[in-house]
Design an enzyme around this catalytic site. Structure first.
Site, PDB file in Angstrom:
ATOM      1  CB  THR A 134      -8.416  -2.653   6.568  1.00  0.00           C
ATOM      2  OG1 THR A 134      -8.134  -2.409   5.190  1.00  0.00           O
ATOM      3  CG2 THR A 134      -9.862  -3.076   6.726  1.00  0.00           C
TER       4      THR A 134
ATOM      5  CB  THR B 207      -4.834  -3.827  10.371  1.00  0.00           C
ATOM      6  OG1 THR B 207      -5.367  -3.718   9.037  1.00  0.00           O
ATOM      7  CG2 THR B 207      -4.436  -2.449  10.860  1.00  0.00           C
TER       8      THR B 207
ATOM      9  NE  ARG C 222       9.283  -2.591   0.600  1.00  0.00           N
ATOM     10  CZ  ARG C 222       8.845  -2.899  -0.594  1.00  0.00           C
ATOM     11  NH1 ARG C 222       9.552  -3.690  -1.383  1.00  0.00           N
ATOM     12  NH2 ARG C 222       7.690  -2.450  -1.046  1.00  0.00           N
TER      13      ARG C 222
ATOM     14  CG  ASP D 166       9.151  -0.319   5.945  1.00  0.00           C
ATOM     15  OD1 ASP D 166       8.071  -0.498   5.343  1.00  0.00           O
ATOM     16  OD2 ASP D 166       9.627  -1.153   6.732  1.00  0.00           O
TER      17      ASP D 166
ATOM     18  CB  VAL E 208      -0.949   0.014   1.219  1.00  0.00           C
ATOM     19  CG1 VAL E 208      -1.730   1.318   1.291  1.00  0.00           C
ATOM     20  CG2 VAL E 208      -1.889  -1.178   1.161  1.00  0.00           C
TER      21      VAL E 208
ATOM     22  CB  CYS F  58      -7.969  -7.589   1.963  1.00  0.00           C
ATOM     23  SG  CYS F  58      -6.881  -6.160   1.833  1.00  0.00           S
TER      24      CYS F  58
ATOM     25  NE  ARG G 279       0.672  -9.052   2.645  1.00  0.00           N
ATOM     26  CZ  ARG G 279       0.246  -7.812   2.408  1.00  0.00           C
ATOM     27  NH1 ARG G 279       0.212  -6.926   3.388  1.00  0.00           N
ATOM     28  NH2 ARG G 279      -0.152  -7.469   1.198  1.00  0.00           N
TER      29      ARG G 279
END
Length: 425
Positions: A121, A86, A40, A35, A17, A261, A332
């Site tokens: 979210t 989240t 990364r 981050d 995102v 999600c 994930r």
């Protein structure tokens, strides 16, 4: 309050995102991408996005974007966008740890007049009930007097090269009417599809969480239909194709529901719902069914093996694909792990092959080491678990070449024509 030209953006979290956001803003204004993962940051500085959401060329185009893992480098910013994950815990309850830590980090650098926008979210009320108190405590300032917040839910679809950040309409909201207007104006600078300014932060939070809850329930319905049709010996894909000839039939397909999600967000809503004294029966029923599909797939395979006279105990099973969706490296919350574990209970030896995954990440997250090459004529059963383009190009002949003379081919994703596999969902 500062104006649009004075906005100095920091993106907190540079995953699926945050990075696309940072890149788009970085094409036209100064942006700091933060981050905590130093590896990364180093990769991004070298023009490499291992998530494959952003190309090297796009990273070069973001000439005003700087990457850092040092908190000091974001102190001069005044518009913070938090995009951390989240997830849920092992008890299927919201795990706000990343959100709390990100809020604490931003709270330490907040100045008067600053704005913090959340994209992660969450359940309705989380931003104002959980995040705002942390920002206030860490900064020593007063909400809606010294600092402000907003909520603009992410709608990124990993691996989707058609629906990307800029051409997906963006919901925005703010803690005051004036702040909501500024936040909306900031996002309008990069979102060509336009924005939708919600009436409140809670409305924006609720809108996001029901998007994926609705999708989860629709998939649960077709999963249940698939179970029924399998018992009736009717091909589910054929039924869906026929039903889809009507203009208003929704084109959902059965399968394992994983990812960051769809398989997670409904639990945020049900958590909040139960907290106010209402038990959401339909949402949780859909989740139970989808969560059990890995077991169902395994049982289907075992029955097919027994029917063919294949000894299940000690058998070798090849699973093609481990990511939660096709043509994407994201592992994930992949529910293929449920199939692996269930087959293990039957003493099956399971190999995973997926050209999209980082083998070390799979080992670290799931304790599995994927094979780098697939043996020919070796397996008693093969599951096409993810519809990667590579597997579609193989065709049934090449895929069956991995199996012994007597084997079962399970096409979980309708990659092959119906007559070319032994079992389908």
């Amino acid at each position: 309050m500062f104006g649009i030209d004075e906005v100095k953006i920091a993106i907190i979290g540079l995953g699926y995102v945050g990075l696309p956001l940072a890149v788009e803003f970085g094409k036209s204004r100064q942006v700091v991408g933060f981050d905590v993962n130093k590896k990364r940051i180093l990769e991004l500085k070298n023009g490499v996005d291992v998530n494959l959401e952003t190309t090297e060329e796009e990273l070069r185009e973001a000439r005003y974007l700087k990457f850092t893992s040092e908190i000091e480098k974001i102190k001069e910013c005044n518009f913070y966008i938090i995009t951390v994950p989240t997830p849920i815990n092992t008890y299927k309850q919201p795990d706000l740890t990343p959100l709390i830590k990100a809020s604490e980090t931003v709270g330490t650098v907040l100045n008067r007049g600053d704005i913090v926008v959340y994209e992660s979210t969450v359940y309705p009320g989380c931003t104002e009930e959980e995040c705002v108190p942390i920002l206030a405590r860490m900064s020593g300032m007063t909400f809606n007097q010294d600092f402000y917040v907003g909520y603009s839910p992410e709608r990124i679809n990993p691996g989707d090269k058609k629906h990307r950040l800029t051409n997906i309409k963006k919901i925005t909201s703010g803690s005051t009417a004036q702040i909501a207007e500024l936040i909306d104006e900031v996002y309008q600078q990069i979102i060509s599809a336009g924005t939708y300014k919600a009436e409140s932060i809670k409305v924006a939070e609720a809108a996001k969480v029901i998007e994926n809850t609705q999708r989860d329930l629709n998939i649960a319905l077709v999963n249940e239909l698939a179970i029924i049709f399998n018992r009736l010996n009717i091909d589910t894909e054929a039924v869906l194709r026929a039903a889809g000839s009507k203009w208003n039939f929704l084109p959902f397909r059965p399968g394992l529901v994983g990812g960051h999600c769809i398989g997670v967000d409904p639990y945020y809503l049900t958590h909040k719902s139960q907290g106010i004294g209402y038990y959401p029966e339909i949402i949780l029923a859909g989740r139970r069914l989808n969560d059990n599909m890995g077991n169902y797939v395994s049982e289907q395979l075992i029955k097919a093996m027994i029917k063919k006279g294949i000894n299940v105990e000690g058998s070798s099973v090849l699973i093609l694909g481990f990511t939660f969706k096709e043509n994407c490296p994201d592992i994930r919350n992949t529910r293929i792990i449920d199939v692996v574990k269930e087959l293990g209970k039957y003493s099956c030896k399971v190999d995973i092959f997926d050209p999209w995954v980082d083998a070390e990440e799979v080992r670290r997250e799931y304790g599995i080491i994927p094979v780098s090459e697939v043996k020919s004529s070796h397996y008693d059963a093969i599951i096409v678990a993810v519809g990667h383009q590579q597997f579609k190009q193989m065709g049934s002949e090449d895929i069956r070449g991995f199996g012994k003379d007597k084997h079962v081919l399970y096409d979980l994703k309708y990659v092959l024509p119906a007559e070319q596999s032994d079992v389908r969902l």
